[in-house]
Design a protein around this motif. Structure first.
Motif, PDB file in Angstrom:
ATOM      1  N   GLU A 176      44.093   7.578 -65.984  1.00 17.60           N
ATOM      2  CA  GLU A 176      43.816   6.145 -65.894  1.00 17.60           C
ATOM      3  C   GLU A 176      43.431   5.705 -64.488  1.00 17.60           C
ATOM      4  N   SER A 177      43.708   6.527 -63.482  1.00 16.72           N
ATOM      5  CA  SER A 177      43.381   6.145 -62.116  1.00 16.72           C
ATOM      6  C   SER A 177      41.899   6.316 -61.789  1.00 16.72           C
ATOM      7  N   MET A 178      41.123   6.981 -62.669  1.00 18.53           N
ATOM      8  CA  MET A 178      39.716   7.196 -62.371  1.00 18.53           C
ATOM      9  C   MET A 178      38.941   5.890 -62.498  1.00 18.53           C
ATOM     10  N   LEU A 179      38.229   5.547 -61.425  1.00 20.96           N
ATOM     11  CA  LEU A 179      37.419   4.337 -61.392  1.00 20.96           C
ATOM     12  C   LEU A 179      35.957   4.624 -61.714  1.00 20.96           C
ATOM     13  N   ALA A 180      35.462   5.789 -61.298  1.00 21.86           N
ATOM     14  CA  ALA A 180      34.048   6.127 -61.494  1.00 21.86           C
ATOM     15  C   ALA A 180      33.884   7.642 -61.484  1.00 21.86           C
ATOM     16  N   LEU A 181      32.963   8.130 -62.306  1.00 25.67           N
ATOM     17  CA  LEU A 181      32.616   9.552 -62.352  1.00 25.67           C
ATOM     18  C   LEU A 181      31.109   9.663 -62.132  1.00 25.67           C
ATOM     19  N   PHE A 182      30.735  10.312 -61.040  1.00 26.14           N
ATOM     20  CA  PHE A 182      29.325  10.496 -60.708  1.00 26.14           C
ATOM     21  C   PHE A 182      28.899  11.902 -61.086  1.00 26.14           C
ATOM     22  N   THR A 183      27.895  11.992 -61.960  1.00 27.36           N
ATOM     23  CA  THR A 183      27.310  13.276 -62.327  1.00 27.36           C
ATOM     24  C   THR A 183      25.851  13.234 -61.880  1.00 27.36           C
ATOM     25  N   PHE A 184      25.204  14.359 -61.912  1.00 29.52           N
ATOM     26  CA  PHE A 184      23.917  14.470 -61.236  1.00 29.52           C
ATOM     27  C   PHE A 184      22.777  14.865 -62.158  1.00 29.52           C
ATOM     28  N   GLY A 185      22.768  14.305 -63.346  1.00 31.53           N
ATOM     29  CA  GLY A 185      21.705  14.554 -64.305  1.00 31.53           C
ATOM     30  C   GLY A 185      22.258  15.066 -65.616  1.00 31.53           C
ATOM     31  N   ASP A 186      21.370  15.227 -66.571  1.00 31.01           N
ATOM     32  CA  ASP A 186      21.760  15.744 -67.878  1.00 31.01           C
ATOM     33  C   ASP A 186      21.809  17.263 -67.833  1.00 31.01           C
ATOM     34  N   ASN A 187      22.777  17.818 -68.537  1.00 35.47           N
ATOM     35  CA  ASN A 187      22.845  19.275 -68.640  1.00 35.47           C
ATOM     36  C   ASN A 187      21.691  19.772 -69.495  1.00 35.47           C
ATOM     37  N   LYS A 188      21.413  21.067 -69.413  1.00 36.53           N
ATOM     38  CA  LYS A 188      20.314  21.652 -70.179  1.00 36.53           C
ATOM     39  C   LYS A 188      20.767  22.985 -70.758  1.00 36.53           C
ATOM     40  N   SER A 211      20.021  29.148 -47.524  1.00 33.28           N
ATOM     41  CA  SER A 211      20.406  30.507 -47.143  1.00 33.28           C
ATOM     42  C   SER A 211      20.661  30.663 -45.646  1.00 33.28           C
ATOM     43  N   LYS A 212      19.970  29.894 -44.825  1.00 34.07           N
ATOM     44  CA  LYS A 212      20.142  30.033 -43.373  1.00 34.07           C
ATOM     45  C   LYS A 212      20.593  28.737 -42.709  1.00 34.07           C
ATOM     46  N   SER A 213      20.931  27.717 -43.516  1.00 31.34           N
ATOM     47  CA  SER A 213      21.277  26.418 -42.935  1.00 31.34           C
ATOM     48  C   SER A 213      22.491  25.797 -43.609  1.00 31.34           C
ATOM     49  N   VAL A 214      23.341  25.194 -42.798  1.00 26.14           N
ATOM     50  CA  VAL A 214      24.481  24.447 -43.298  1.00 26.14           C
ATOM     51  C   VAL A 214      23.959  23.205 -44.007  1.00 26.14           C
ATOM     52  N   GLY A 215      24.617  22.820 -45.086  1.00 27.39           N
ATOM     53  CA  GLY A 215      24.306  21.576 -45.776  1.00 27.39           C
ATOM     54  C   GLY A 215      25.431  20.588 -45.524  1.00 27.39           C
ATOM     55  N   SER A 216      25.085  19.305 -45.445  1.00 25.68           N
ATOM     56  CA  SER A 216      26.121  18.303 -45.193  1.00 25.68           C
ATOM     57  C   SER A 216      25.671  16.934 -45.685  1.00 25.68           C
ATOM     58  N   PHE A 217      26.649  16.054 -45.923  1.00 29.83           N
ATOM     59  CA  PHE A 217      26.366  14.670 -46.270  1.00 29.83           C
ATOM     60  C   PHE A 217      27.624  13.848 -46.057  1.00 29.83           C
ATOM     61  N   GLU A 218      27.459  12.531 -46.112  1.00 30.53           N
ATOM     62  CA  GLU A 218      28.575  11.605 -45.949  1.00 30.53           C
ATOM     63  C   GLU A 218      28.443  10.494 -46.977  1.00 30.53           C
ATOM     64  N   PHE A 219      29.552   9.845 -47.257  1.00 29.77           N
ATOM     65  CA  PHE A 219      29.531   8.604 -48.025  1.00 29.77           C
ATOM     66  C   PHE A 219      30.812   7.844 -47.710  1.00 29.77           C
ATOM     67  N   THR A 220      30.782   6.562 -47.965  1.00 31.43           N
ATOM     68  CA  THR A 220      31.943   5.704 -47.737  1.00 31.43           C
ATOM     69  C   THR A 220      32.377   5.143 -49.073  1.00 31.43           C
ATOM     70  N   VAL A 221      33.681   5.147 -49.317  1.00 28.14           N
ATOM     71  CA  VAL A 221      34.212   4.652 -50.588  1.00 28.14           C
ATOM     72  C   VAL A 221      34.689   3.212 -50.434  1.00 28.14           C
ATOM     73  N   PRO A 222      34.690   2.444 -51.519  1.00 26.86           N
ATOM     74  CA  PRO A 222      35.221   1.075 -51.478  1.00 26.86           C
ATOM     75  C   PRO A 222      36.724   1.071 -51.190  1.00 26.86           C
ATOM     76  N   SER A 223      37.242  -0.080 -50.829  1.00 22.86           N
ATOM     77  CA  SER A 223      38.653  -0.193 -50.422  1.00 22.86           C
ATOM     78  C   SER A 223      39.641   0.174 -51.527  1.00 22.86           C
ATOM     79  N   ASP A 224      39.263   0.034 -52.804  1.00 17.96           N
ATOM     80  CA  ASP A 224      40.202   0.351 -53.892  1.00 17.96           C
ATOM     81  C   ASP A 224      40.216   1.831 -54.267  1.00 17.96           C
ATOM     82  N   HIS A 226      39.061   7.667 -57.539  1.00 21.17           N
ATOM     83  CA  HIS A 226      40.346   7.333 -58.171  1.00 21.17           C
ATOM     84  C   HIS A 226      41.066   6.244 -57.382  1.00 21.17           C
ATOM     85  N   SER A 227      41.813   5.402 -58.103  1.00 23.22           N
ATOM     86  CA  SER A 227      42.577   4.321 -57.469  1.00 23.22           C
ATOM     87  C   SER A 227      43.959   4.778 -57.020  1.00 23.22           C
ATOM     88  N   SER A 228      44.406   5.922 -57.502  1.00 25.37           N
ATOM     89  CA  SER A 228      45.678   6.514 -57.078  1.00 25.37           C
ATOM     90  C   SER A 228      45.546   8.017 -57.256  1.00 25.37           C
TER      91      SER A 228
END
Length: 195
Positions: free
Chosen positions: A12-24, A74-87, A155-157
């Motif tokens: 019940e603590s899940m607020l959002a689930l992000f997926t990255f496209g439809d499976n195939k 193969s030869k490079s580090v991958g990285s990213f950032e994001f900020t979550v809402p206060s809840d 998640h909220s908790s």
């Protein structure tokens, strides 16, 4: 329709689930294409706004057909950032090794061994505490240590520890054992010990 199994997100603590496209249908691994430096995904009223992306690929698929984002080259580090809402107090990643190559990732300065292989459609659960820091920084440890991310949940908790390492944001398949101890944050261990 992909392989893998839906992660245990009946919490019940899940607020959002992000997926990255439809499976195939299962087939060859697909690396996807560079997403550029920013990309936004939505789930209900929540947004996952990826920023400062470097060597992050959208439209990727593991060999079982699960849609993912691929991080690293193969030869490079991958990285990213994001900020979550206060809840949002916890972020839950489902991460697998690229193919079956040994992989480690660093999330907010904590290194996690990724022990499951995308070749098998199985994903390791990594839980990140965002109680005090709302910014999440994700990176592969080295160029050879690429990973596939099946989903990111807000998640909220603290999420229940009944989750699994099965991948696949829609498909059916094998459910793997509960989260391994090294993927539990210190604050979760304290909370679990006090109940």
């Amino acid at each position: 329709q992909g392989g893998g199994s839906t992660p245990d997100y009946d919490d019940e603590s899940m607020l959002a689930l992000f997926t990255f496209g439809d499976n195939k249908v299962a087939g060859e691994i697909v690396d996807g294409s560079d997403m550029g430096t920013t990309k936004t995904y939505t789930s209900g009223n929540y947004s996952l706004a990826i920023t400062n992306a470097l060597k992050v690929y959208a439209g990727a698929y593991d060999p079982t057909g699960i849609s993912c984002i691929k991080v690293g080259a193969s030869k490079s580090v991958g990285s990213f950032e994001f900020t979550v809402p206060s809840d949002v107090e916890y972020v839950v990643f489902q991460i697998a090794q690229y193919k079956a190559y040994a992989s480690k990732v660093t999330v907010n300065g904590v290194t996690h061994d990724i022990t499951t292989a995308s070749n098998e459609g199985k994903y390791t659960t990594v839980v990140v505490d965002t109680l005090t820091t709302k910014k999440v920084s994700f990176a592969t440890v080295s160029g050879a240590q690429r990973v596939m991310i099946d989903s990111i949940a807000f998640h909220s908790s603290a999420p229940s520890q009944g989750g699994n390492q099965g991948g696949g944001n829609e498909g059916g398949g094998e459910v793997t054992p509960p989260v391994e101890a090294e993927t539990i944050t210190v604050s979760q261990a304290v909370e679990m010990g006090s109940s």
